[in-house]
Design a protein around this motif. Structure first.
Motif, PDB file in Angstrom:
ATOM      1  N   GLN A   1       8.313   3.200  -3.045  1.00 36.69           N
ATOM      2  CA  GLN A   1       7.570   4.349  -2.545  1.00 36.69           C
ATOM      3  C   GLN A   1       8.022   4.702  -1.131  1.00 36.69           C
ATOM      4  O   GLN A   1       8.436   3.810  -0.364  1.00 36.69           O
ATOM      5  CB  GLN A   1       6.070   4.049  -2.554  1.00 36.69           C
ATOM      6  N   PRO A   2       7.957   5.992  -0.749  1.00 41.94           N
ATOM      7  CA  PRO A   2       8.463   6.398   0.573  1.00 41.94           C
ATOM      8  C   PRO A   2       7.757   5.733   1.742  1.00 41.94           C
ATOM      9  O   PRO A   2       8.344   5.620   2.823  1.00 41.94           O
ATOM     10  CB  PRO A   2       8.221   7.919   0.577  1.00 41.94           C
ATOM     11  N   ASP A   3       6.502   5.312   1.561  1.00 42.65           N
ATOM     12  CA  ASP A   3       5.755   4.740   2.678  1.00 42.65           C
ATOM     13  C   ASP A   3       5.711   3.211   2.652  1.00 42.65           C
ATOM     14  O   ASP A   3       4.943   2.601   3.397  1.00 42.65           O
ATOM     15  CB  ASP A   3       4.333   5.302   2.732  1.00 42.65           C
TER      16      ASP A   3
ATOM     17  N   PHE B   1       9.558  -7.999  -7.848  1.00 40.96           N
ATOM     18  CA  PHE B   1       9.315  -7.375  -9.151  1.00 40.96           C
ATOM     19  C   PHE B   1      10.431  -6.375  -9.392  1.00 40.96           C
ATOM     20  O   PHE B   1      11.090  -5.912  -8.452  1.00 40.96           O
ATOM     21  CB  PHE B   1       7.942  -6.698  -9.209  1.00 40.96           C
ATOM     22  N   ALA B   2      10.652  -6.052 -10.655  1.00 40.00           N
ATOM     23  CA  ALA B   2      11.779  -5.190 -11.015  1.00 40.00           C
ATOM     24  C   ALA B   2      11.541  -3.754 -10.541  1.00 40.00           C
ATOM     25  O   ALA B   2      10.430  -3.229 -10.670  1.00 40.00           O
ATOM     26  CB  ALA B   2      11.983  -5.206 -12.524  1.00 40.00           C
ATOM     27  N   PRO B   3      12.567  -3.085 -10.009  1.00 38.95           N
ATOM     28  CA  PRO B   3      12.406  -1.698  -9.578  1.00 38.95           C
ATOM     29  C   PRO B   3      11.977  -0.765 -10.711  1.00 38.95           C
ATOM     30  O   PRO B   3      11.281   0.226 -10.456  1.00 38.95           O
ATOM     31  CB  PRO B   3      13.800  -1.325  -9.044  1.00 38.95           C
ATOM     32  N   TRP B   4      12.351  -1.073 -11.943  1.00 40.97           N
ATOM     33  CA  TRP B   4      11.937  -0.218 -13.049  1.00 40.97           C
ATOM     34  C   TRP B   4      10.470  -0.445 -13.413  1.00 40.97           C
ATOM     35  O   TRP B   4       9.861   0.362 -14.104  1.00 40.97           O
ATOM     36  CB  TRP B   4      12.826  -0.427 -14.286  1.00 40.97           C
ATOM     37  N   PHE B   5       9.881  -1.538 -12.937  1.00 40.88           N
ATOM     38  CA  PHE B   5       8.451  -1.775 -13.138  1.00 40.88           C
ATOM     39  C   PHE B   5       7.634  -1.143 -12.019  1.00 40.88           C
ATOM     40  O   PHE B   5       6.586  -0.547 -12.270  1.00 40.88           O
ATOM     41  CB  PHE B   5       8.189  -3.283 -13.196  1.00 40.88           C
TER      42      PHE B   5
ATOM     43  N   ARG C   1       0.825  -1.206   0.000  1.00 36.83           N
ATOM     44  CA  ARG C   1       0.000   0.000   0.000  1.00 36.83           C
ATOM     45  C   ARG C   1       0.859   1.256   0.000  1.00 36.83           C
ATOM     46  O   ARG C   1       1.893   1.331   0.644  1.00 36.83           O
ATOM     47  CB  ARG C   1      -0.915   0.006   1.223  1.00 36.83           C
ATOM     48  N   THR C   2       0.379   2.256  -0.728  1.00 38.51           N
ATOM     49  CA  THR C   2       1.024   3.558  -0.771  1.00 38.51           C
ATOM     50  C   THR C   2      -0.029   4.634  -0.990  1.00 38.51           C
ATOM     51  O   THR C   2      -1.107   4.354  -1.529  1.00 38.51           O
ATOM     52  CB  THR C   2       2.081   3.625  -1.893  1.00 38.51           C
TER      53      THR C   2
END
Length: 435
Positions: free
Chosen positions: A221-223, A213-217, A141-142
């Motif tokens: 997120q900060p939270d 999952f790939a960071p580029w996908f 969640r974000t």
């Protein structure tokens, strides 16, 4: 050097949810650890073919009962279907842990929906290290952008206060009334304090959060919870399944690359999807492969230009396809990215809408919600996709990125490092609601 562990991997869902954990389990086993995968009984042969230990969490009959419910693929009702069946098995993981030798070094790696059960295991094993492994970005969640609430894409300009309010309403009306009473009843039995919110609790349970999952996908997120290790797509190829059937090989050799259609391995209510697909490919004058293990969904008579198969290795098939039309499951999405093939995502429920929007944002495909996928719309979207002059280059770029990813050493290192931490020490670093 980490002493050998017994790593329990607890997961659920369809084959696409199981495959990444098999890849992770094989990598951990190659490092000398004992690995047992706990998952629905129907996937026992798949786990054993991977050379890993197996324990059943839920019978084949229970799995079939879930997949036979049409509401499983409803954007609003799908989670309720999952939870009604999941709550019947909340005791299975603690029971399995209790049966193990108490002095055996143990670590849990869990699908997000298994985290509630994993937390109950700590009443038997205080300080038990737990890794929460998230297969798709929307499972974390974000309130930040991009934010997808079911089929609704929240624009970037929407204020943070509204985003937080939207999640509170979803919790209050849809998620917590369904889940929290069941969990708190089990927690009372074990002398644990009650929880207030289901999602906040799940994200606070693990000592370590791993993104599969790939960071580029799905950029971090900060939270999102800490500590966290960024992994990548873990693609698993079934032993002996890389060779396509003779029938499919002949079909591929007999004409131009086909369109490949699948609603997902667990989908049993996609008759309308396949009817629309057949009309669309006939209007386009294209060849197609329909993939489903449930042939009762298929039109009664398929023309010679359309071939149905119960299963085919995406690794072998997709490089020979013109495009993949699929439901937006994270496994199918990742396989298309690896193959460098265009995608038309037709999402039904769950994280599929968010995955579809990420495919579109990356420039490697398009999206058309299942509720709007008439034959005419499907034909138009496919034609527009196949006519795009930039598409091949975008797909090749992302395929090269996917090929360059090496997430397994990073994930295994982080899991082994967690096992060396004193019990409870890592949990003090976790954000979110305490359990």
């Amino acid at each position: 050097m980490t002493a050998p562990l017994h790593v329990l991997i607890a997961t659920l869902g369809s084959a696409g949810d199981i495959h990444p954990f098999l890849a992770l389990g094989q990598a951990l086993q190659a490092r000398g650890h004992r690995v047992t995968v706990l998952c629905p009984e129907v996937f026992g042969p798949l786990v054993q073919q991977a050379g890993l230990g197996f324990g059943a969490m839920g019978s084949t009959a229970q799995y079939e009962a879930v997949t036979q419910e049409p509401d499983l693929w409803d954007a609003r009702k799908g989670f309720g279907v999952i939870w009604r069946h999941l709550r019947e098995g909340l005791r299975l993981l603690p029971d399995h842990v209790q049966a193990l030798p108490p002095d055996e070094p143990l670590l849990l790696v869990c699908h997000p929906l298994a985290l509630a059960s994993a937390d109950l295991c700590r009443t038997q094993r205080p300080g038990l290290p737990i890794v929460g492994a998230y297969l798709a970005p929307q499972n974390l969640r974000t309130v930040h952008h991009p934010l997808t609430l079911g089929p609704l894409a929240v624009p970037a300009w929407v204020p943070m206060a509204w985003r937080r309010w939207a999640w509170r309403r979803i919790d209050q009306q849809l998620i917590d009334p369904l889940t929290v009473p069941d969990l708190n009843a089990l927690r009372r039995e074990r002398g644990l304090p009650p929880i207030a919110h289901f999602v906040a609790h799940l994200q606070a349970v693990p000592d370590l959060t791993a993104t599969l999952f790939a960071p580029w996908f799905g950029p971090a997120q900060p939270d999102w919870p800490q500590p966290r290790v960024e992994g990548g797509f873990l693609l698993y190829d079934r032993p002996g399944q890389a060779v396509l059937s003779p029938e499919l090989q002949r079909f591929l050799a007999a004409g131009p690359p086909p369109l490949v259609f699948t609603p997902g391995t667990g989908h049993r209510h996609a008759a309308g999807y396949f009817r629309a697909a057949l009309q669309a490919v006939q209007a386009l004058g294209r060849r197609a492969v329909f993939l489903t293990g449930h042939p009762e969904q298929l039109p009664a008579a398929l023309p010679p230009e359309v071939l149905a198969q119960a299963y085919a290795s995406f690794r072998s098939l997709l490089p020979q396809a013109a495009a993949l039309v699929h439901h937006g499951g994270i496994g199918s999405t990742a396989e298309a990215l690896r193959a460098g093939v265009p995608q038309l995502v037709v999402p039904f429920a769950h994280d599929q809408f968010d995955n579809a929007r990420r495919v579109r944002a990356l420039g490697v495909g398009d999206a058309l919600p299942a509720g709007h996928a008439s034959p005419a719309r499907l034909r138009r979207r496919l034609q527009a996709l196949l006519d795009r002059p930039d598409l091949a280059a975008h797909c090749a770029t992302l395929a090269a990125q996917a090929a360059a990813d090496r997430p397994l050493p990073r994930l295994c290192d982080a899991i082994e490092a967690l096992a060396r931490v004193q019990p409870g020490e890592a949990r003090l670093k976790c954000g979110g609601e305490a359990s």
